[in-house]
Write an enzyme that holds these catalytic residues in place. Structure first.
Site, PDB file in Angstrom:
ATOM      1  N   HIS A 196       0.895  -1.172  -0.086  1.00 36.44           N
ATOM      2  CA  HIS A 196      -0.069  -0.038  -0.086  1.00 36.44           C
ATOM      3  C   HIS A 196       0.799   1.303   0.123  1.00 36.44           C
ATOM      4  O   HIS A 196       1.599   1.469   0.828  1.00 36.44           O
ATOM      5  CB  HIS A 196      -0.931   0.002   1.223  1.00 36.44           C
ATOM      6  CG  HIS A 196      -2.008   1.321   1.185  1.00 36.44           C
ATOM      7  ND1 HIS A 196      -1.852   1.753   2.415  1.00 36.44           N
ATOM      8  CD2 HIS A 196      -2.871   1.382   0.335  1.00 36.44           C
ATOM      9  CE1 HIS A 196      -2.819   2.940   2.154  1.00 36.44           C
ATOM     10  NE2 HIS A 196      -3.572   2.486   0.948  1.00 36.44           N
ATOM     11  N   ARG A 197       0.623   1.949  -1.063  1.00 37.29           N
ATOM     12  CA  ARG A 197       1.469   3.245  -1.246  1.00 37.29           C
ATOM     13  C   ARG A 197       3.116   2.688  -1.327  1.00 37.29           C
ATOM     14  O   ARG A 197       4.132   3.627  -0.600  1.00 37.29           O
ATOM     15  CB  ARG A 197       1.228   4.371  -0.274  1.00 37.29           C
ATOM     16  CG  ARG A 197      -0.342   4.743  -0.308  1.00 37.29           C
ATOM     17  CD  ARG A 197      -0.769   5.791   0.628  1.00 37.29           C
ATOM     18  NE  ARG A 197      -2.166   5.793   0.789  1.00 37.29           N
ATOM     19  CZ  ARG A 197      -2.840   6.264   1.764  1.00 37.29           C
ATOM     20  NH1 ARG A 197      -2.085   7.259   2.438  1.00 37.29           N
ATOM     21  NH2 ARG A 197      -4.104   6.272   1.812  1.00 37.29           N
TER      22      ARG A 197
ATOM     23  N   GLU B 139      -3.903   4.251  -8.487  1.00 37.08           N
ATOM     24  CA  GLU B 139      -5.288   4.707  -8.191  1.00 37.08           C
ATOM     25  C   GLU B 139      -5.337   6.143  -8.716  1.00 37.08           C
ATOM     26  O   GLU B 139      -4.429   7.247  -8.348  1.00 37.08           O
ATOM     27  CB  GLU B 139      -5.475   4.957  -6.743  1.00 37.08           C
ATOM     28  CG  GLU B 139      -6.952   5.275  -6.245  1.00 37.08           C
ATOM     29  CD  GLU B 139      -7.139   5.369  -4.704  1.00 37.08           C
ATOM     30  OE1 GLU B 139      -7.785   6.206  -4.274  1.00 37.08           O
ATOM     31  OE2 GLU B 139      -6.430   4.451  -4.087  1.00 37.08           O
TER      32      GLU B 139
ATOM     33  N   LYS C 134      -6.395   9.864  -8.681  1.00 33.96           N
ATOM     34  CA  LYS C 134      -6.842  10.969  -7.917  1.00 33.96           C
ATOM     35  C   LYS C 134      -7.048  12.319  -8.652  1.00 33.96           C
ATOM     36  O   LYS C 134      -6.504  12.512  -9.601  1.00 33.96           O
ATOM     37  CB  LYS C 134      -5.847  11.061  -6.760  1.00 33.96           C
ATOM     38  CG  LYS C 134      -5.309   9.942  -6.176  1.00 33.96           C
ATOM     39  CD  LYS C 134      -6.318   9.265  -5.268  1.00 33.96           C
ATOM     40  CE  LYS C 134      -6.468  10.044  -3.929  1.00 33.96           C
ATOM     41  NZ  LYS C 134      -7.392   9.341  -2.972  1.00 33.96           N
TER      42      LYS C 134
ATOM     43  N   ASP D 288      -0.014  -1.774   4.250  1.00 29.51           N
ATOM     44  CA  ASP D 288       1.325  -1.095   4.675  1.00 29.51           C
ATOM     45  C   ASP D 288       2.460  -1.816   5.175  1.00 29.51           C
ATOM     46  O   ASP D 288       3.525  -1.194   4.937  1.00 29.51           O
ATOM     47  CB  ASP D 288       0.837   0.025   5.918  1.00 29.51           C
ATOM     48  CG  ASP D 288      -0.361   0.807   5.610  1.00 29.51           C
ATOM     49  OD1 ASP D 288      -0.502   1.113   4.656  1.00 29.51           O
ATOM     50  OD2 ASP D 288      -0.593   1.569   6.444  1.00 29.51           O
TER      51      ASP D 288
END
Length: 230
Positions: A6-7, A99, A101, A218
């Site tokens: 995640h990220r 994603e 944005k 994460d």
């Protein structure tokens, strides 16, 4: 169960940075998720539309030039990366969930990817997702085959209608609201279920038992450890 950093590996390094993505790759995450905006004719990798939380800047992302944004510290001396830089880093090594944005992001992102596809690193190595379902419609209009992940917090009763219109590959939903019935329903309709953001060991195990297809975490090292223990 697919592990999606995640990220990058947000729990170990500043989110959405080169360092964070590298960390996820070092842990062996087969996929990484990042967030992108289209700013000043560049696609940059950052989650918020304001600067305070993840950089040493202040104010709205949309009020700044690309050169100004690149001069900021995104954590531990890292710059805000471009999508091009992330593509160079992950090329033929990991899958990438991008994603969308902010406004006007779908078209430039898809067109950039189309220029970067190769025989060994094509559409199957990407997932385009967004909470803004109009952006996903724009993405589908630009590319009829690229995998689409429809992001939800709570899954509405009519979610299958939208996923069918988008010819979606997956529903990406919050771990707070996923249930065995949702997983079974999605699977019965040919959809993968990816769940965010799953960090606790017990929650990771529960997702595995529930039969979800992947989790965003994460801490991708924890997901890999749990997955290998089953």
């Amino acid at each position: 169960m697919l592990c999606i950093g995640h990220r990058g590996a947000k729990g170990h390094a500043p989110e959405n940075t080169i360092r964070s993505v590298k960390k996820a790759m070092e842990f062996g995450a087969p996929w990484v998720e990042i967030d992108v905006y289209h700013i000043d004719d560049h696609i940059i990798v950052i989650h918020d539309d304001t600067l305070e939380r993840t950089t040493n800047g202040k104010g709205s992302l949309f009020d700044k030039s690309f050169s100004f944004l690149r001069g900021l510290d995104a954590g531990e001396g890292e710059k805000i990366p471009t999508l091009d830089e992330i593509l160079d880093l992950t090329f033929e090594k990991t899958g990438l969930n991008i994603e969308l944005k902010g406004p006007g992001t779908a078209d430039p992102v898809i067109k950039l990817l189309q220029k970067r596809f190769t025989r060994s690193w094509g559409r199957e190595n990407f997932l385009i997702s967004s909470f803004d379902h109009k952006s996903l419609s724009y993405a589908r209009a630009v590319d009829s085959e690229i995998p689409i992940g429809v992001l939800y917090e709570k899954v509405p009763e009519n979610y299958l209608t939208l996923t069918e219109k988008l010819n979606a590959y997956s529903v990406n939903i919050s771990g707070y609201f996923v249930t065995p019935d949702i997983v079974a329903d999605a699977h019965n309709n040919g959809l993968n279920v990816f769940v965010y953001t799953v960090n606790n060991h017990e929650d990771i195990k529960q997702m595995k038992k529930m039969g979800v297809d992947g989790v965003f975490s994460d801490f991708p090292d924890r997901v890999i450890a749990v997955d290998e223990s089953f």
